[in-house]
Design a protein around this motif. Structure first.
Motif, PDB file in Angstrom:
ATOM      1  N   LYS A   2      31.605  42.472  43.048  1.00  0.00           N
ATOM      2  CA  LYS A   2      30.496  42.693  43.964  1.00  0.00           C
ATOM      3  C   LYS A   2      29.701  41.437  44.283  1.00  0.00           C
ATOM      4  O   LYS A   2      28.977  41.404  45.270  1.00  0.00           O
ATOM      5  N   ASN A   3      29.771  40.411  43.437  1.00  0.00           N
ATOM      6  CA  ASN A   3      28.965  39.219  43.680  1.00  0.00           C
ATOM      7  C   ASN A   3      29.615  37.985  43.078  1.00  0.00           C
ATOM      8  O   ASN A   3      30.693  38.061  42.473  1.00  0.00           O
ATOM      9  N   VAL A   4      28.958  36.837  43.244  1.00  0.00           N
ATOM     10  CA  VAL A   4      29.512  35.573  42.768  1.00  0.00           C
ATOM     11  C   VAL A   4      29.651  35.559  41.251  1.00  0.00           C
ATOM     12  O   VAL A   4      30.603  35.005  40.707  1.00  0.00           O
ATOM     13  N   ASP A   5      28.698  36.178  40.561  1.00  0.00           N
ATOM     14  CA  ASP A   5      28.784  36.219  39.097  1.00  0.00           C
ATOM     15  C   ASP A   5      30.062  36.918  38.639  1.00  0.00           C
ATOM     16  O   ASP A   5      30.688  36.498  37.660  1.00  0.00           O
ATOM     17  N   ASP A   6      30.447  37.971  39.332  1.00  0.00           N
ATOM     18  CA  ASP A   6      31.701  38.667  39.013  1.00  0.00           C
ATOM     19  C   ASP A   6      32.893  37.746  39.235  1.00  0.00           C
ATOM     20  O   ASP A   6      33.853  37.738  38.449  1.00  0.00           O
ATOM     21  N   LEU A   7      32.856  36.954  40.320  1.00  0.00           N
ATOM     22  CA  LEU A   7      33.944  36.020  40.602  1.00  0.00           C
ATOM     23  C   LEU A   7      34.031  34.941  39.530  1.00  0.00           C
ATOM     24  O   LEU A   7      35.126  34.565  39.093  1.00  0.00           O
ATOM     25  N   ILE A   8      32.886  34.430  39.096  1.00  0.00           N
ATOM     26  CA  ILE A   8      32.866  33.406  38.048  1.00  0.00           C
ATOM     27  C   ILE A   8      33.454  33.964  36.759  1.00  0.00           C
ATOM     28  O   ILE A   8      34.263  33.317  36.085  1.00  0.00           O
ATOM     29  N   GLU A   9      33.052  35.179  36.415  1.00  0.00           N
ATOM     30  CA  GLU A   9      33.582  35.815  35.204  1.00  0.00           C
ATOM     31  C   GLU A   9      35.094  36.022  35.309  1.00  0.00           C
ATOM     32  O   GLU A   9      35.843  35.769  34.353  1.00  0.00           O
ATOM     33  N   SER A  10      35.562  36.450  36.479  1.00  0.00           N
ATOM     34  CA  SER A  10      36.998  36.664  36.676  1.00  0.00           C
ATOM     35  C   SER A  10      37.764  35.343  36.598  1.00  0.00           C
ATOM     36  O   SER A  10      38.846  35.277  36.012  1.00  0.00           O
ATOM     37  N   ALA A  11      37.197  34.284  37.181  1.00  0.00           N
ATOM     38  CA  ALA A  11      37.845  32.973  37.141  1.00  0.00           C
ATOM     39  C   ALA A  11      37.975  32.485  35.703  1.00  0.00           C
ATOM     40  O   ALA A  11      39.021  31.927  35.305  1.00  0.00           O
ATOM     41  N   GLY A  12      36.931  32.705  34.894  1.00  0.00           N
ATOM     42  CA  GLY A  12      36.994  32.318  33.493  1.00  0.00           C
ATOM     43  C   GLY A  12      38.036  33.105  32.730  1.00  0.00           C
ATOM     44  O   GLY A  12      38.791  32.547  31.914  1.00  0.00           O
ATOM     45  N   GLU A  13      38.116  34.404  32.991  1.00  0.00           N
ATOM     46  CA  GLU A  13      39.103  35.248  32.314  1.00  0.00           C
ATOM     47  C   GLU A  13      40.527  34.834  32.674  1.00  0.00           C
ATOM     48  O   GLU A  13      41.405  34.747  31.809  1.00  0.00           O
ATOM     49  N   LEU A  14      40.757  34.546  33.947  1.00  0.00           N
ATOM     50  CA  LEU A  14      42.089  34.126  34.379  1.00  0.00           C
ATOM     51  C   LEU A  14      42.462  32.771  33.782  1.00  0.00           C
ATOM     52  O   LEU A  14      43.626  32.533  33.437  1.00  0.00           O
ATOM     53  N   THR A  15      41.475  31.889  33.639  1.00  0.00           N
ATOM     54  CA  THR A  15      41.725  30.598  32.999  1.00  0.00           C
ATOM     55  C   THR A  15      42.117  30.788  31.540  1.00  0.00           C
ATOM     56  O   THR A  15      43.046  30.141  31.040  1.00  0.00           O
ATOM     57  N   ARG A  16      41.419  31.672  30.856  1.00  0.00           N
ATOM     58  CA  ARG A  16      41.747  31.954  29.448  1.00  0.00           C
ATOM     59  C   ARG A  16      43.159  32.506  29.308  1.00  0.00           C
ATOM     60  O   ARG A  16      43.818  32.306  28.292  1.00  0.00           O
ATOM     61  N   HIS A  17      43.632  33.190  30.334  1.00  0.00           N
ATOM     62  CA  HIS A  17      44.980  33.758  30.308  1.00  0.00           C
ATOM     63  C   HIS A  17      46.047  32.736  30.734  1.00  0.00           C
ATOM     64  O   HIS A  17      47.227  33.088  30.814  1.00  0.00           O
ATOM     65  N   GLY A  18      45.618  31.521  31.030  1.00  0.00           N
ATOM     66  CA  GLY A  18      46.577  30.457  31.304  1.00  0.00           C
ATOM     67  C   GLY A  18      46.946  30.252  32.750  1.00  0.00           C
ATOM     68  O   GLY A  18      47.869  29.488  33.048  1.00  0.00           O
ATOM     69  N   LEU A  19      46.263  30.891  33.702  1.00  0.00           N
ATOM     70  CA  LEU A  19      46.577  30.692  35.110  1.00  0.00           C
ATOM     71  C   LEU A  19      46.063  29.338  35.575  1.00  0.00           C
ATOM     72  O   LEU A  19      45.001  28.876  35.136  1.00  0.00           O
ATOM     73  N   SER A  20      46.826  28.691  36.448  1.00  0.00           N
ATOM     74  CA  SER A  20      46.375  27.438  37.043  1.00  0.00           C
ATOM     75  C   SER A  20      45.271  27.736  38.055  1.00  0.00           C
ATOM     76  O   SER A  20      45.078  28.880  38.471  1.00  0.00           O
ATOM     77  N   ARG A  21      44.571  26.704  38.468  1.00  0.00           N
ATOM     78  CA  ARG A  21      43.515  26.905  39.455  1.00  0.00           C
ATOM     79  C   ARG A  21      44.085  27.336  40.800  1.00  0.00           C
ATOM     80  O   ARG A  21      43.443  28.079  41.546  1.00  0.00           O
TER      81      ARG A  21
END
Length: 225
Positions: A2-21
């Protein structure tokens, strides 16, 4: 989301899972610059390995590395379609309808991984074509010059074999991935006849001489002050 904070949290989670930028950009339907900004804001510096300091970790970002207001971009969330096979099928049928008058000689549809592949499956079925799959170079990208990387066609799907092709993806953000795919198809002796996407953030009518169709065009009305 719903907002930028959700996107930031999702980006961090995907990074922890090993996805490239680059993969994160694809997953969140944002530009590579926006994906980098989101990852930096998340404070996550690398994938979880479960074994201490093992595994690759990108450099730690500081607040100076990202503008406080964030990059200019538009996040597209079409997960209401993606999580339901019936809705996804109807979406693909609408995309196929946009292409249906382009020419009967086209017998191959190329889906751009990841999200373009399931859409291309429906398009190919509706237009009675073979199905191919292309993985763009951005899926390998974390930082530096993206031109140092290369994309590839999956050998588990149909080969180009000098055929005319349709190209299917979910979103055009900058047009870089679509241009790369067009170039890769031509490099294999094929010829892209038309491209189709769900959402076009650039409002383009063509890329490298290939017509582009979209179900939705996003037009920014922001002005520089």
């Amino acid at each position: 989301m719903k907002n930028v904070d959700d996107l930031i949290e999702s980006a961090g989670e995907l990074t922890r899972h090993g996805l490239s930028r680059g993969e994160i950009a694809d997953e969140l339907n944002v530009s590579r610059d926006t994906a980098s900004w989101l990852v930096e804001r998340s404070g996550v510096t690398g994938p979880e390995t479960g074994s201490g300091d093992d595994g690759p970790k990108p450099p730690v970002a500081t607040d100076e590395d990202a503008a406080p207001g964030g990059p200019s971009d538009i996040h597209v969330d079409w997960s209401a379609f993606g999580r339901d096979s019936a809705r996804l099928t109807h979406l693909g049928m609408a995309m196929a309808d946009l292409l249906s008058k382009r020419g009967e000689a086209v017998d191959l549809t190329i889906g751009i991984e990841k999200a373009g592949a399931p859409l291309a499956t429906t398009v190919a079925r509706e237009l009675d074509t073979d199905l191919g799959s292309y993985t763009p170079r951005k899926h390998q990208w974390d930082e530096g010059d993206i031109e140092d990387y290369g994309g590839s066609f999956s050998r588990n799907f149909a080969a180009i074999r000098s055929r005319d092709c349709y190209v299917v993806d979910d979103t055009i953000t900058s047009g870089t991935t679509m241009r790369e795919t067009i170039e890769a198809i031509r490099g294999e002796g094929g010829e892209p006849v038309a491209c189709v996407v769900l959402v076009d953030k650039q409002g383009v009518d063509e890329l490298d001489g290939v017509p582009v169709y979209s179900l939705i065009n996003v037009v920014s009305v922001a002005t520089d002050e």
